[in-house]
Design an enzyme around this catalytic site. Structure first.
Site, PDB file in Angstrom:
ATOM      1  N   SER A 101      -6.637  -0.570   1.942  1.00 47.58           N
ATOM      2  CA  SER A 101      -6.043  -1.873   1.681  1.00 47.58           C
ATOM      3  C   SER A 101      -6.788  -2.979   2.441  1.00 47.58           C
ATOM      4  CB  SER A 101      -4.556  -1.833   2.041  1.00 47.58           C
ATOM      5  OG  SER A 101      -3.868  -2.925   1.515  1.00 47.58           O
ATOM      6  N   ASP A 230      -0.765   1.536  -8.585  1.00 47.68           N
ATOM      7  CA  ASP A 230      -0.681   0.710  -7.377  1.00 47.68           C
ATOM      8  C   ASP A 230      -0.018  -0.619  -7.723  1.00 47.68           C
ATOM      9  OD1 ASP A 230      -1.229  -0.977  -5.145  1.00 47.68           O
ATOM     10  OD2 ASP A 230      -2.986   0.226  -4.632  1.00 47.68           O
ATOM     11  N   HIS A 259       0.219   2.566  -3.935  1.00 47.70           N
ATOM     12  CA  HIS A 259      -0.647   1.995  -2.912  1.00 47.70           C
ATOM     13  C   HIS A 259      -0.689   2.873  -1.665  1.00 47.70           C
ATOM     14  CE1 HIS A 259      -3.021  -1.090  -1.066  1.00 47.70           C
ATOM     15  NE2 HIS A 259      -2.159  -1.274  -0.078  1.00 47.70           N
TER      16      HIS A 259
END
Length: 279
Positions: A101, A230, A259
């Site tokens: 991320s 996601d 995610h």
């Protein structure tokens, strides 16, 4: 002032103390975590790789976890420089960088600012690269209003916001998902250890930063792993674009993965990391 380190901290040039974990022996893997978490978010991957003969290092980003919580420096350039301080202080070479991320952006910016001399390969997992925000060159990106809502959530009641965020983060709102109260609580605990200043400032960094030029400089094999379910970092706005920019990028799509796949799909991710290290 040059960076200094103790058994588990590095003090950067601006006096920020960065806490890190350093386990195992062997070839080195360095992890960068996502927002609003800390280095311990990588615990499943770190224990697995350390058990398989690798040295694993993960730090808490400034303002997060057990690192210092300064008012200034909560931006991607400082994040990358803090990562460099850890790497250089520990004398790490021939590294595989792994970023999830926001951490994927940190990895890319590290290469953009500090070069490839210490790195042999990288893995970007659910990464925000090359840019999340919608724009003429990124029609599948996320509208600014979404990030404004995240800012409002952090300002108004970030404790509850972090609890609510675990639902889309781990895909617990999808049919057949196995909800875990423990995973939710761990996310909340780690998020709560960040400072509100850092949590708020980082939103702009992971949403609006353009990593295109950084990705172009990643001239080593780079594995891009992303879940096609996601709900936080859409795959079409990020991973599918990133592999078109990376000189040696390869995309692996986890069907149905959210995610938070380092937790929900840890066994598959662990196996893929190990295979990539050995390739």
């Amino acid at each position: 002032m040059t960076a200094q380190h103790t058994i588990n901290t590095v003090t950067t040039r601006d006096g920020t103390i960065i806490r890190y974990t350093d386990w195992g022996d062997g070839p080195v893997v360095v992890f960068s975590h996502g927002w609003p978490l800390q280095g311990d978010a990588w615990e499943d991957q770190m224990m697995f790789l350390a058990d398989h003969g690798y040295r694993v290092v993960a730090h808490d980003r400034r303002g997060h976890g057990l690192s210092s919580k300064p008012w200034h420096g909560n931006d991607m350039d400082h994040y990358a420089d803090d990562l460099a301080a850890v790497i250089e202080s520990l004398g790490l070479e021939n590294i595989m960088l792994v970023g999830h991320s926001t951490g994927g952006g940190e990895v890319a910016r590290y290469i953009g600012r500090h070069g490839t001399g210490r790195v042999t390969r990288a893995v970007l997992v659910g990464a925000v690269t090359p840019r999340m925000l919608v724009g003429p060159d990124n029609p599948n990106g996320v509208p600014l209003s979404v990030f404004d809502e995240i800012r409002a959530g952090v300002k108004n009641d970030r404790s509850q916001f972090f609890k609510d965020l675990t639902t889309p983060f781990y895909g617990y709102n999808r049919p057949g998902a196995k909800d875990s109260a423990g995973v939710r609580e761990t996310f909340w605990l780690q998020g709560s250890q960040s400072s509100i200043r850092a949590a708020y400032a980082c939103i702009k960094q992971f949403s609006e930063t353009d990593f295109t030029e950084d990705l172009k400089k990643m001239t080593f094999p780079t594995l891009v792993i992303h879940g096609d379910a996601d709900q936080i970092v859409p795959i079409d706005a990020t991973a599918r674009r990133a592999v078109e920019i990376l000189p040696q990028g390869r995309l692996v799509v986890y069907e149905g993965a959210p995610h938070g796949l380092p937790t929900t799909h840890k066994d598959r991710l662990n196996a893929d990391l190990l295979a990539f290290l050995r390739s």
